[in-house]
Design a protein around this motif. Structure first.
Motif, PDB file in Angstrom:
ATOM      1  N   LEU A 146       9.929   2.302   9.037  1.00 26.72           N
ATOM      2  CA  LEU A 146       8.572   2.279   9.580  1.00 26.72           C
ATOM      3  C   LEU A 146       8.561   1.430  10.846  1.00 26.72           C
ATOM      4  O   LEU A 146       9.010   0.286  10.842  1.00 26.72           O
ATOM      5  N   ARG A 147       8.066   2.001  11.937  1.00 27.81           N
ATOM      6  CA  ARG A 147       8.049   1.307  13.218  1.00 27.81           C
ATOM      7  C   ARG A 147       6.664   1.401  13.872  1.00 27.81           C
ATOM      8  O   ARG A 147       5.961   2.402  13.712  1.00 27.81           O
ATOM      9  N   ILE A 148       6.296   0.358  14.601  1.00 29.11           N
ATOM     10  CA  ILE A 148       5.131   0.425  15.478  1.00 29.11           C
ATOM     11  C   ILE A 148       5.610   1.033  16.789  1.00 29.11           C
ATOM     12  O   ILE A 148       6.523   0.507  17.425  1.00 29.11           O
ATOM     13  N   THR A 149       5.018   2.150  17.187  1.00 29.98           N
ATOM     14  CA  THR A 149       5.532   2.898  18.335  1.00 29.98           C
ATOM     15  C   THR A 149       4.613   2.901  19.549  1.00 29.98           C
ATOM     16  O   THR A 149       5.030   3.328  20.623  1.00 29.98           O
ATOM     17  N   GLU A 150       3.382   2.438  19.398  1.00 30.99           N
ATOM     18  CA  GLU A 150       2.474   2.405  20.548  1.00 30.99           C
ATOM     19  C   GLU A 150       1.289   1.503  20.214  1.00 30.99           C
ATOM     20  O   GLU A 150       0.791   1.504  19.094  1.00 30.99           O
ATOM     21  N   GLY A 207      12.878   7.512  10.116  1.00 25.88           N
ATOM     22  CA  GLY A 207      14.014   7.861   9.285  1.00 25.88           C
ATOM     23  C   GLY A 207      14.022   9.321   8.870  1.00 25.88           C
ATOM     24  O   GLY A 207      13.194  10.124   9.295  1.00 25.88           O
ATOM     25  N   GLY A 208      14.972   9.664   8.012  1.00 27.23           N
ATOM     26  CA  GLY A 208      15.143  11.036   7.574  1.00 27.23           C
ATOM     27  C   GLY A 208      14.587  11.321   6.196  1.00 27.23           C
ATOM     28  O   GLY A 208      14.761  12.426   5.674  1.00 27.23           O
ATOM     29  N   ASP A 209      13.911  10.335   5.580  1.00 26.60           N
ATOM     30  CA  ASP A 209      13.352  10.507   4.247  1.00 26.60           C
ATOM     31  C   ASP A 209      11.862  10.200   4.250  1.00 26.60           C
ATOM     32  O   ASP A 209      11.347   9.492   5.126  1.00 26.60           O
ATOM     33  N   LEU A 210      11.167  10.710   3.245  1.00 25.14           N
ATOM     34  CA  LEU A 210       9.784  10.320   3.017  1.00 25.14           C
ATOM     35  C   LEU A 210       9.708   8.818   2.782  1.00 25.14           C
ATOM     36  O   LEU A 210      10.632   8.221   2.220  1.00 25.14           O
ATOM     37  N   ILE A 211       8.612   8.199   3.200  1.00 29.29           N
ATOM     38  CA  ILE A 211       8.374   6.803   2.831  1.00 29.29           C
ATOM     39  C   ILE A 211       6.958   6.674   2.284  1.00 29.29           C
ATOM     40  O   ILE A 211       6.024   7.289   2.798  1.00 29.29           O
ATOM     41  N   ASP A 212       6.820   5.909   1.235  1.00 32.34           N
ATOM     42  CA  ASP A 212       5.529   5.618   0.628  1.00 32.34           C
ATOM     43  C   ASP A 212       5.067   4.276   1.191  1.00 32.34           C
ATOM     44  O   ASP A 212       5.705   3.243   0.945  1.00 32.34           O
ATOM     45  N   TYR A 229       3.821  10.554  12.451  1.00 29.23           N
ATOM     46  CA  TYR A 229       3.066   9.445  13.009  1.00 29.23           C
ATOM     47  C   TYR A 229       1.793   9.215  12.205  1.00 29.23           C
ATOM     48  O   TYR A 229       1.253  10.147  11.609  1.00 29.23           O
ATOM     49  N   VAL A 230       1.278   7.990  12.258  1.00 29.53           N
ATOM     50  CA  VAL A 230      -0.065   7.703  11.773  1.00 29.53           C
ATOM     51  C   VAL A 230      -0.729   6.807  12.815  1.00 29.53           C
ATOM     52  O   VAL A 230      -0.112   5.869  13.328  1.00 29.53           O
ATOM     53  N   VAL A 231      -1.964   7.145  13.167  1.00 25.43           N
ATOM     54  CA  VAL A 231      -2.689   6.419  14.212  1.00 25.43           C
ATOM     55  C   VAL A 231      -3.864   5.681  13.588  1.00 25.43           C
ATOM     56  O   VAL A 231      -4.720   6.293  12.935  1.00 25.43           O
TER      57      VAL A 231
END
Length: 302
Positions: A27-31, A50-55, A80-82
């Motif tokens: 999980l990264r902050i991208t903007e 990443g290449g997998d689902l994350i909860d 992404y999630v905003v």
């Protein structure tokens, strides 16, 4: 098909098992739009790199803003999630029609810079850094309508040189901003000019593609295709050829000439490179660092 969590699986007609990764790993902050232009909206964008689902149930901001991801929040690979300031929902929906809002947060980010911290459901710190609104931080992000974007998502987020202003005015919430190498030139522009969208310095002359195409920000990239690399006919000043490391053909790289104060477009004005290799290289590197000409640095300087 069904998305199945925690290693369990079930099936109606078909059966599938999905691995759930650790949000602390991917999980990264991208903007970050911390100080939008007048009438704009404040937002923070996160992405599963990443290449997998994350909860990310229970993942929350423990500094900067107030928000906790609710139960059952799953991010697919690359998704992404905003998050948007609760005060700016209407402005966001007007400015970015069609972009889904993943949540509304309380408190506002400081326009003058502050600490931001993201923690896991168990309060383990996942991401922690402090941004600022003064150089060497990208000052275009301070009220001019541009957002902050990390250059290297796995790099030091406390390093101002690991941040750049967004490629597009208004940023690009919920989507890639189209600048893969983070040099300030959109991928489509680089491709149209024959430059590499994955290399900040295509001709490896010590000047970034953005620096050469825009004359260190003094010109628009739209004008670059019409340039002639001649000091008497170049219509917009001192752009160098981003596909030729020695634009004037005098045997000295463009980046070296700029760092040492000679004209990279005039073969009669050639930089005097120190003769002793070791000492000369050291002097050159120091000069380029002082001039801000290392290609990975912020696009405003190179």
């Amino acid at each position: 098909n069904a998305r199945v969590l925690d290693g369990a699986s079930w099936s109606a007609l078909t059966q599938a098992t999905f691995y759930v990764g650790d949000p602390g790993d991917t999980l990264r902050i991208t903007e970050i739009m911390y100080h939008p232009a007048d009438g704009g909206a404040e937002f923070i964008e996160l992405r599963n790199v990443g290449g997998d689902l994350i909860d990310i149930t229970g993942v929350h901001f423990s500094d900067g803003i107030e928000f906790t991801f609710p139960e059952g929040t799953i991010l697919e690979p690359g998704e992404y999630v905003v998050l948007v300031s609760s005060e700016d929902q209407a402005a966001f929906e007007s400015q970015y029609p069609g972009v889904a809002i993943g949540g509304l947060y309380a408190l506002r980010l400081s326009n003058g810079g502050e600490a931001v911290e993201l923690s896991g459901a168990g309060d383990d710190v996942l991401i922690s850094f402090a941004y600022d609104d003064v150089a060497p931080w990208p000052t275009e992000a301070d009220g001019s309508g541009y957002s902050l974007v990390p250059v290297d998502l796995d790099g030091d987020l406390n390093d101002p040189l690991n941040w750049r202003a967004s490629t597009w005015l208004g940023g690009s919430p919920g989507a890639d901003d189209g600048d893969t190498d983070g040099d300030g030139l959109p991928d489509e522009v680089e491709e149209s000019l024959g430059l590499s969208p994955t290399d900040t310095d295509t001709d490896h002359d010590g000047l970034s593609d953005w620096y050469e195409v825009t004359n260190n920000g003094q010109n628009d990239w739209e004008d670059y295709a019409d340039l002639l690399w001649d000091p008497d006919t170049n219509p917009t000043g001192t752009n160098t050829d981003a596909l030729d490391r020695d634009t004037d053909g005098d045997g000295v790289d463009d980046g070296t000439e700029v760092a040492l104060g000679s004209d990279p477009l005039d073969s009669d004005d050639t930089a005097a490179v120190p003769a002793a290799y070791t000492v000369g290289l050291l002097v050159l590197l120091i000069a380029m660092a002082c001039a801000g000409l290392v290609p990975i640095l912020r696009r405003q300087t190179v």
